[in-house]
Design an enzyme around this catalytic site. Structure first.
Site, PDB file in Angstrom:
ATOM      1  N   LYS A   1       0.830  -1.215   0.000  1.00  0.00           N
ATOM      2  CA  LYS A   1       0.000   0.000   0.000  1.00  0.00           C
ATOM      3  C   LYS A   1       0.858   1.258   0.000  1.00  0.00           C
ATOM      4  O   LYS A   1       0.496   2.256  -0.612  1.00  0.00           O
ATOM      5  CB  LYS A   1      -0.969  -0.007   1.184  1.00  0.00           C
ATOM      6  CG  LYS A   1      -2.056  -1.064   1.024  1.00  0.00           C
ATOM      7  CD  LYS A   1      -3.256  -0.830   1.906  1.00  0.00           C
ATOM      8  CE  LYS A   1      -4.367  -1.810   1.536  1.00  0.00           C
ATOM      9  NZ  LYS A   1      -5.542  -1.694   2.361  1.00  0.00           N
TER      10      LYS A   1
ATOM     11  N   LYS B   1      -4.128  -9.490  -6.201  1.00  0.00           N
ATOM     12  CA  LYS B   1      -5.326  -9.762  -5.379  1.00  0.00           C
ATOM     13  C   LYS B   1      -6.474  -8.831  -5.770  1.00  0.00           C
ATOM     14  O   LYS B   1      -6.251  -7.647  -6.014  1.00  0.00           O
ATOM     15  CB  LYS B   1      -4.968  -9.534  -3.903  1.00  0.00           C
ATOM     16  CG  LYS B   1      -6.035  -9.974  -2.933  1.00  0.00           C
ATOM     17  CD  LYS B   1      -5.739  -9.490  -1.514  1.00  0.00           C
ATOM     18  CE  LYS B   1      -6.134  -8.039  -1.346  1.00  0.00           C
ATOM     19  NZ  LYS B   1      -6.722  -7.698  -0.041  1.00  0.00           N
TER      20      LYS B   1
ATOM     21  N   LYS C   1     -11.114  -4.020  -3.170  1.00  0.00           N
ATOM     22  CA  LYS C   1     -12.254  -3.117  -3.359  1.00  0.00           C
ATOM     23  C   LYS C   1     -11.817  -1.703  -3.739  1.00  0.00           C
ATOM     24  O   LYS C   1     -12.576  -0.962  -4.324  1.00  0.00           O
ATOM     25  CB  LYS C   1     -13.148  -3.118  -2.117  1.00  0.00           C
ATOM     26  CG  LYS C   1     -12.516  -2.553  -0.868  1.00  0.00           C
ATOM     27  CD  LYS C   1     -13.530  -2.504   0.267  1.00  0.00           C
ATOM     28  CE  LYS C   1     -13.307  -3.563   1.317  1.00  0.00           C
ATOM     29  NZ  LYS C   1     -12.041  -3.480   2.044  1.00  0.00           N
TER      30      LYS C   1
HETATM   31  N1  AQP Z   1      -9.211 -10.919  -3.020  1.00  0.00           N
HETATM   32  C1  AQP Z   1      -9.522 -11.458  -1.858  1.00  0.00           C
HETATM   33  N2  AQP Z   1      -9.653 -12.798  -1.743  1.00  0.00           N
HETATM   34  C2  AQP Z   1      -9.977 -13.368  -0.554  1.00  0.00           C
HETATM   35  N3  AQP Z   1     -10.182 -12.654   0.577  1.00  0.00           N
HETATM   36  C3  AQP Z   1     -10.060 -11.321   0.499  1.00  0.00           C
HETATM   37  N4  AQP Z   1     -10.199 -10.325   1.410  1.00  0.00           N
HETATM   38  C4  AQP Z   1      -9.976  -9.138   0.820  1.00  0.00           C
HETATM   39  N5  AQP Z   1      -9.685  -9.308  -0.471  1.00  0.00           N
HETATM   40  C5  AQP Z   1      -9.728 -10.653  -0.703  1.00  0.00           C
HETATM   41  C6  AQP Z   1     -10.566 -10.563   2.789  1.00  0.00           C
HETATM   42  O1  AQP Z   1     -11.635  -9.683   3.099  1.00  0.00           O
HETATM   43  C7  AQP Z   1     -11.516  -9.292   4.465  1.00  0.00           C
HETATM   44  C8  AQP Z   1     -11.611  -7.818   4.588  1.00  0.00           C
HETATM   45  O2  AQP Z   1     -10.510  -7.182   4.079  1.00  0.00           O
HETATM   46  P1  AQP Z   1     -10.256  -5.674   4.435  1.00  0.00           P
HETATM   47  O3  AQP Z   1     -11.294  -4.822   3.859  1.00  0.00           O
HETATM   48  O4  AQP Z   1     -10.121  -5.517   5.897  1.00  0.00           O
HETATM   49  O5  AQP Z   1      -8.866  -5.390   3.839  1.00  0.00           O
HETATM   50  P2  AQP Z   1      -8.157  -5.929   2.573  1.00  0.00           P
HETATM   51  O6  AQP Z   1      -7.709  -7.322   2.793  1.00  0.00           O
HETATM   52  O7  AQP Z   1      -7.106  -4.914   2.251  1.00  0.00           O
HETATM   53  O8  AQP Z   1      -9.335  -5.925   1.496  1.00  0.00           O
HETATM   54  P3  AQP Z   1      -9.421  -5.164   0.129  1.00  0.00           P
HETATM   55  O9  AQP Z   1     -10.712  -5.534  -0.510  1.00  0.00           O
HETATM   56  O10 AQP Z   1      -8.162  -5.399  -0.647  1.00  0.00           O
HETATM   57  O11 AQP Z   1      -9.521  -3.652   0.616  1.00  0.00           O
HETATM   58  P4  AQP Z   1      -8.643  -2.413   0.226  1.00  0.00           P
HETATM   59  O12 AQP Z   1      -8.745  -2.293  -1.258  1.00  0.00           O
HETATM   60  O13 AQP Z   1      -9.271  -1.256   0.952  1.00  0.00           O
HETATM   61  O14 AQP Z   1      -7.252  -2.682   0.703  1.00  0.00           O
HETATM   62  C9  AQP Z   1     -10.206  -9.864   4.980  1.00  0.00           C
HETATM   63  O15 AQP Z   1     -10.485 -11.049   5.693  1.00  0.00           O
HETATM   64  C10 AQP Z   1      -9.439 -10.176   3.734  1.00  0.00           C
HETATM   65  O16 AQP Z   1      -8.530 -11.224   3.899  1.00  0.00           O
END
Ligand code: AQP
Length: 339
Positions: free
Chosen positions: A118, A201, A204
């Site tokens: 990030k 990965k 969102k």
């Molecule tokens: N691509 C993914 N595959 C499987 N699990 C995923 N998670 C996120 N992306 C995937 C799981 O969703 C939960 C919440 O994640 P988060 O919002 O706390 O943070 P993150 O992992 O950083 O999710 P994002 O979607 O990638 O958010 P941004 O874009 O804001 O950084 C966690 O259990 C994560 O493992």
């Protein structure tokens, strides 16, 4: 330290309201949350304090926080069984996070791959210290509730290891205070990849048009995204860890995570099929997942007062437990109790 939760072990997990929830969030986290809620004492929070580790628009953050909570329930979390709350509604999260931040070695924090990924996307001057300290806040979330298990996608495993190490450090220095949590990854879907770039990965907050399937995507749009997913020039449809075949592997993984079928059964079913068939079948199961979820989501968003009352009850229940743990940690560290 044993959780005061009757006979059931405790679960804690959360999602950041940093964008619209994706099918990755659903298959990696939410789906497991629903599956375990009858067997565990579950606490599910919308982690808005985590979301501000990168810049958020205030009105959007408020909106996404409510939407995320509603999505938990739409996905099948029953607030009569599980505790649903907003992280910032329980101040103990910030307070314990500060204590843990003071105990977290910088070397550990700098090794976190999420921080590296990030921070690489931002200019050095705009990276907030909160992004580096994210794992200490996550440790606070988990340790406040003496959680035994944390169901997450595998991108969070390193943070879980960090939480255990920090808890052990605290317990060693100040006496047994925190429960050491274990990670729980789904059997399939622990890492869903971007449809446009299957070596990254699905996230969102990634802006590109065909990257993610959002849980609130219009159904025909979701279908189109699957049909446009990047694949390769091979023909065989099978699971593979070859980076060149990551697109097909990702589609098969999405299919497996939704249907719970084994890899052998899935490969046999697609043995004489082409990529077009695979995409159509995956699009069907994706739409079949989104459709009822969206119907429940819109229904409960239209039910005046319902969501707020769920969050208020959740806040009260969570705050009781969190405050007790915080007080104990403060006492063990030598903080003077207020008279
Ligand atoms: N691509 C993914 N595959 C499987 N699990 C995923 N998670 C996120 N992306 C995937 C799981 O969703 C939960 C919440 O994640 P988060 O919002 O706390 O943070 P993150 O992992 O950083 O999710 P994002 O979607 O990638 O958010 P941004 O874009 O804001 O950084 C966690 O259990 C994560 O493992």
């Amino acid at each position: 330290m044993v959780a005061e939760n009757g006979n059931k072990p405790r679960v804690l997990s959360g999602i950041q309201p940093s964008g619209n929830l994706t099918i990755g969030n659903y298959l990696g986290a939410l789906k497991q949350w629903v599956e375990v809620q009858n067997d565990y004492d579950c606490f599910y929070c919308v982690v808005d304090l985590h979301a501000i580790t990168v810049a958020q628009d205030p009105a959007e953050l408020r909106r996404k926080t409510r939407e995320s909570a509603a999505m938990y329930i739409a996905a099948g979390i029953d607030p009569e069984i599980s505790t649903v709350f907003v992280q910032s509604h329980v101040p103990a999260h910030s307070e314990l996070a500060w204590i843990l931040t003071c105990m977290a070695p910088l070397g550990w924090l700098h090794r976190m791959t999420q921080f590296k990924d990030k921070s690489a996307k931002q200019s050095q001057d705009s990276i907030g210290a909160g992004l580096l300290n994210y794992p200490s806040l996550m440790a606070a979330d988990i340790l406040l509730y003496h959680a035994d298990l944390v169901p997450v996608g595998d991108d969070q495993n390193q943070h879980l290891e960090f939480t255990r190490d920090l808890a052990q450090r605290f317990n060693h220095l100040y006496g047994e205070t925190f429960t050491l949590p274990s990670v729980m990854n789904p059997q399939a879907g622990a890492r869903i990849m971007g449809l446009d770039n299957p070596t990254a990965k699905m996230s969102k907050s990634e802006a590109s048009e065909n990257h993610a399937i959002f849980l609130l995507d219009d159904l025909s749009r979701a279908q189109k995204k699957v049909m446009r997913a990047v694949t390769d020039s091979h023909r065989e449809i099978r699971f593979s860890d070859d980076p060149e075949r990551a697109g097909v592997n990702n589609l098969l993984t999405i299919y497996q995570a939704i249907t719970n079928e084994t890899q052998e059964v899935i490969e046999a079913a697609f043995a004489d099929k082409g990529y077009g068939d695979l995409k159509r079948t995956v699009a069907d199961v994706v739409v079949g997942t989104l459709e009822p979820l969206q119907a429940r989501y819109y229904e409960l968003m239209n039910e005046a007062g319902y969501l707020d009352s769920v969050l208020k009850i959740g806040q009260e229940k969570a705050a009781d437990i969190a405050q007790d743990t915080l007080k104990l940690a403060q006492k063990r560290m030598g903080f003077l109790a207020p008279s």
